[in-house]
Scaffold this active site. Structure first.
Site, PDB file in Angstrom:
ATOM      1  N   TYR A   1       0.848  -1.196   0.000  1.00 32.39           N
ATOM      2  CA  TYR A   1       0.000   0.000   0.000  1.00 32.39           C
ATOM      3  C   TYR A   1       0.883   1.245   0.000  1.00 32.39           C
ATOM      4  O   TYR A   1       1.882   1.331   0.716  1.00 32.39           O
ATOM      5  CB  TYR A   1      -0.907   0.038   1.239  1.00 32.39           C
ATOM      6  CG  TYR A   1      -1.745   1.295   1.326  1.00 32.39           C
ATOM      7  CD1 TYR A   1      -2.986   1.364   0.723  1.00 32.39           C
ATOM      8  CD2 TYR A   1      -1.267   2.430   1.979  1.00 32.39           C
ATOM      9  CE1 TYR A   1      -3.750   2.523   0.767  1.00 32.39           C
ATOM     10  CE2 TYR A   1      -2.011   3.600   2.033  1.00 32.39           C
ATOM     11  CZ  TYR A   1      -3.256   3.637   1.423  1.00 32.39           C
ATOM     12  OH  TYR A   1      -3.999   4.793   1.459  1.00 32.39           O
TER      13      TYR A   1
ATOM     14  N   GLU B   1      -3.351   7.702  -4.237  1.00 31.66           N
ATOM     15  CA  GLU B   1      -3.385   6.403  -3.560  1.00 31.66           C
ATOM     16  C   GLU B   1      -3.159   5.280  -4.564  1.00 31.66           C
ATOM     17  O   GLU B   1      -3.803   5.239  -5.611  1.00 31.66           O
ATOM     18  CB  GLU B   1      -4.724   6.199  -2.852  1.00 31.66           C
ATOM     19  CG  GLU B   1      -4.791   4.894  -2.064  1.00 31.66           C
ATOM     20  CD  GLU B   1      -6.117   4.719  -1.341  1.00 31.66           C
ATOM     21  OE1 GLU B   1      -6.112   4.542  -0.114  1.00 31.66           O
ATOM     22  OE2 GLU B   1      -7.167   4.758  -2.025  1.00 31.66           O
TER      23      GLU B   1
END
Length: 299
Positions: free
Chosen positions: A109, A197
């Protein structure tokens, strides 16, 4: 301002940020043509909407033949996709993105945001990618690392090493990661982004870092500096009330409740929403008509 995944990936390519190759279709008729441009042997068909959690709603499918990909793509186009981020009404899919599948060894992530508490840019990383970062924050907060970037210095080796260690990258991957972070930071600054993101950022079987997904938001107040970003706006994804309010210079955000709010001053507007929530109500909107609003503007 939000953009679609396929648009974000095209922008990433300009900054040498690694992404999978893919083609977007804007109609059912274009799906077969788009899929024929993707070499396979794995085809990934992705609904393009301004919301996360698409996989949970059936908006991301991994397929092993172009025939299957065409069938799924045609069914996906025009569907009402409901995800944890769309609310119950969902979003209509008006474009479908088809890209080559990847051989995934590990999912990570990575995000970049404007940190309001420090007024600086922050990178957030975790070795636990491919799942809701909110769930990781709740169940394993120690697996999330935040690195604040000092604007006078930019991204330093110390910053990159801290992130690389948190993601448990070896030397080869750490070198790739260093280039990735520097390019993402430059993108974030130059494009006046407010959120970026990548979930997941993957390590492939041949030890390459690839941005498998891309969610990017831009600062509305800086869009005038970026006509190339303004041209990526998708009116179908924007709330009609918010578009109408923008014509009259009103700060309006539609929410899911049933108590309408009209307030002069953003601080008072936020406090009003807080009070409504505190007493168990649900605000229908945020609306700031401005602290010095005239009778005409309120009307």
């Amino acid at each position: 301002m939000d953009i679609h995944e396929h648009q974000a990936k095209e922008l990433f390519k300009e900054y040498n940020i690694p992404v999978s190759s893919g083609v977007v279709a804007f109609s059912k008729e274009e799906i077969r043509q788009a899929i024929n441009k993707v070499t396979g042997p794995i085809w990934v068909v992705k609904a393009q909407i301004h919301a996360g959690g698409r996989g949970k709603g059936g908006g991301v499918k991994v397929l092993s033949s172009p025939e299957e990909a065409i069938e799924v793509g045609e069914k996906m186009f025009g569907m009402n996709l409901v995800t944890p981020q769309t609310g119950r009404k969902g979003r209509i899919v008006n474009r479908v993105y088809i890209e080559n599948g990847s051989e995934i060894e590990k999912e990570l992530y990575l995000s970049c945001i404007v940190d309001r508490s420090t007024s600086k840019i922050a990178f957030i990383v975790s070795k636990m990618g491919g799942m809701d970062i909110e769930a990781v924050a709740k169940d394993a907060p120690h697996e999330i690392t935040t690195v604040i970037i000092e604007p006078s210095q930019g991204v330093t080796d110390k910053d990159i090493n801290k992130m690389s260690e948190a993601m448990e990258l070896d030397n080869n991957l750490a070198n790739q990661f260093s280039d990735l972070i520097c390019n993402l930071y430059r993108f974030f600054i130059e494009k006046d982004s407010s959120l970026l993101e990548i979930n997941p950022l993957i390590i492939t079987k041949d030890q390459k870092l690839v941005c498998l997904d891309a969610k990017v938001n831009f600062d509305d107040n800086a869009i005038y500096r970026h006509p190339e970003i303004e041209n990526l706006r998708d009116p179908n994804e924007e709330d009609q009330h918010e578009k109408e309010a923008a014509k009259y210079d009103l700060a309006y955000i539609k929410l899911d409740g049933n108590i309408g709010c009209m307030v002069n001053g953003a601080g008072l507007a936020m406090a009003s929403l807080d009070i409504i929530k505190m007493y168990g109500g649900e605000p229908a909107n945020f609306l700031d008509v401005g602290g010095g609003a005239s009778k005409e503007k309120v009307t």
